[in-house]
Scaffold this motif. Structure first.
Motif, PDB file in Angstrom:
ATOM      1  N   PRO A 115       0.973  -1.316   0.116  1.00 53.07           N
ATOM      2  CA  PRO A 115       0.043   0.191   0.011  1.00 53.07           C
ATOM      3  C   PRO A 115       1.046   1.231  -0.084  1.00 53.07           C
ATOM      4  N   GLY A 116       0.239   2.422  -0.648  1.00 57.05           N
ATOM      5  CA  GLY A 116       0.841   3.479  -0.796  1.00 57.05           C
ATOM      6  C   GLY A 116       2.186   3.632  -1.847  1.00 57.05           C
ATOM      7  N   VAL A 117       2.640   2.580  -2.471  1.00 54.81           N
ATOM      8  CA  VAL A 117       3.723   2.920  -3.230  1.00 54.81           C
ATOM      9  C   VAL A 117       3.402   3.547  -4.513  1.00 54.81           C
ATOM     10  N   GLY A 118       2.372   4.013  -5.085  1.00 48.55           N
ATOM     11  CA  GLY A 118       2.088   4.355  -6.029  1.00 48.55           C
ATOM     12  C   GLY A 118       1.287   3.670  -7.355  1.00 48.55           C
ATOM     13  N   LYS A 119       0.966   2.574  -6.884  1.00 47.28           N
ATOM     14  CA  LYS A 119       0.139   1.795  -7.980  1.00 47.28           C
ATOM     15  C   LYS A 119      -1.115   2.444  -8.342  1.00 47.28           C
ATOM     16  N   THR A 120      -1.917   3.034  -7.770  1.00 49.37           N
ATOM     17  CA  THR A 120      -3.012   3.746  -8.210  1.00 49.37           C
ATOM     18  C   THR A 120      -2.812   4.799  -8.791  1.00 49.37           C
ATOM     19  N   HIS A 121      -2.018   5.649  -8.541  1.00 51.65           N
ATOM     20  CA  HIS A 121      -1.486   6.875  -9.225  1.00 51.65           C
ATOM     21  C   HIS A 121      -1.133   6.462 -10.714  1.00 51.65           C
ATOM     22  N   LEU A 122      -0.130   5.346 -10.842  1.00 50.08           N
ATOM     23  CA  LEU A 122       0.416   4.982 -12.018  1.00 50.08           C
ATOM     24  C   LEU A 122      -0.946   4.497 -12.825  1.00 50.08           C
ATOM     25  N   ALA A 123      -1.974   3.602 -12.267  1.00 49.99           N
ATOM     26  CA  ALA A 123      -2.974   3.418 -13.060  1.00 49.99           C
ATOM     27  C   ALA A 123      -4.055   4.235 -13.491  1.00 49.99           C
ATOM     28  N   VAL A 124      -4.234   5.316 -12.725  1.00 55.05           N
ATOM     29  CA  VAL A 124      -4.899   6.540 -13.018  1.00 55.05           C
ATOM     30  C   VAL A 124      -4.125   7.349 -13.966  1.00 55.05           C
ATOM     31  N   ALA A 125      -3.114   7.457 -14.069  1.00 52.41           N
ATOM     32  CA  ALA A 125      -2.569   8.391 -14.895  1.00 52.41           C
ATOM     33  C   ALA A 125      -2.331   7.573 -16.260  1.00 52.41           C
ATOM     34  N   ILE A 126      -2.237   6.386 -16.306  1.00 52.16           N
ATOM     35  CA  ILE A 126      -2.419   5.657 -17.712  1.00 52.16           C
ATOM     36  C   ILE A 126      -3.817   5.971 -18.285  1.00 52.16           C
ATOM     37  N   GLY A 127      -4.847   5.688 -17.403  1.00 54.63           N
ATOM     38  CA  GLY A 127      -6.195   5.700 -17.662  1.00 54.63           C
ATOM     39  C   GLY A 127      -6.623   6.941 -18.182  1.00 54.63           C
ATOM     40  N   ILE A 128      -5.957   7.906 -17.455  1.00 50.06           N
ATOM     41  CA  ILE A 128      -6.371   9.346 -18.123  1.00 50.06           C
ATOM     42  C   ILE A 128      -5.763   9.654 -19.437  1.00 50.06           C
ATOM     43  N   GLU A 129      -4.569   9.109 -19.747  1.00 50.16           N
ATOM     44  CA  GLU A 129      -4.089   9.147 -21.021  1.00 50.16           C
ATOM     45  C   GLU A 129      -4.900   8.446 -22.211  1.00 50.16           C
TER      46      GLU A 129
END
Length: 257
Positions: A115-129
């Motif tokens: 938890p907290g290492v940035g997985k969701t951030h990366l998934a969101v960023a790719i999704g927004i692209e």
């Protein structure tokens, strides 16, 4: 109406723009009237620039709406990601994923880490692209997804709900493994993964390595079948850094947690 018809062409034009909700053009009109009068722009140039600003504003509004309707918990991009804090993240591989070429082959992405290492951030960023590229994207956390499918099954509309999730060009399933999934939920997840297999791309974030999925799904055979379909055409990224959310805590406090 009579008062408006007797007003100056300038006032009528601004009133019309306001009624049409062309707010950028309405706000810019005084400056462009002056520039045309001073010879800095001809009429066609002024109209082109004013309408271009309105088009850009409209596109931005549509993009914000599409991002909201995709279900993202927040808006973050790769530019916001702290690469120096998480050196285990293969930046070149993530930036390649952001080109969305993996979606052309209906490939998947699996982001594994604590938890907290940035997985969701990366998934969101790719999704927004993907949203910016005009692809239909759906973001959901795993527990909510399972409950939604269970509810659909109980109401006799599972087929339609599976179609709903299967239709999205990119499905982002967040936090697989944070809660164990019962037998019915595991079966429903298998059905969804099978429906999307080699047809649509899925991004999954999880705090449990594939070897631990049998505990999450409560059955080794079902877990293996899901993992097999997810990982057949898949980019796996394992993040081994510490929690970004705890980075500002003193070391002794982190140990207490």
């Amino acid at each position: 109406m009579g008062a408006l018809s007797e007003s100056s062409p300038y006032m009528r034009a601004r009133a019309n723009l306001s009624e049409l909700k062309l707010d950028r053009m309405c706000a810019a009109m005084p400056d462009y009237v002056r520039m045309v009068a001073d010879g800095e722009r001809d009429f066609a140039q002024a109209v082109a620039e004013m309408t271009q600003a309105e088009v850009a504003a409209r596109r931005e509004r549509i993009m914000r709406q599409r991002i909201r309707s995709s279900g993202f918990p927040y808006v973050k991009t790769l530019a916001d990601f702290d690469w120096s804090f998480q050196p285990s993240v293969p930046r070149a591989k993530v930036e390649e994923l952001a080109t969305l070429r993996f979606m052309d082959g209906a490939e998947n992405v699996l982001l594994v880490g604590s938890p907290g290492v940035g997985k969701t951030h990366l998934a969101v960023a790719i999704g927004i692209e993907a949203v910016k590229a005009g692809r239909e994207v759906r973001f959901t956390d795993c527990a909510r997804l399972v409950e939604d499918l269970k509810d659909a099954s109980s109401r006799g509309i599972l087929k339609n709900r599976l179609k709903y999730y299967a239709h999205s060009k990119l499905l982002v399933v967040d936090e697989l493994g944070y809660l164990d999934i019962d037998e019915q939920g595991a079966d429903l997840m298998f059905q969804l993964v099978s429906t999307r297999y080699e047809q649509r791309s899925t991004i999954i974030t999880t705090n449990v390595g594939i070897g631990g999925w049998s505990k999450v799904f409560g059955d080794e055979v079902t877990a293996g079948a899901i993992a097999d379909r997810v990982c057949h055409h898949c980019t796996l990224i394992k993040i081994t850094g510490r929690s970004y959310r705890l980075k500002d805590l003193p070391a002794d406090k982190r140990r207490e947690g």
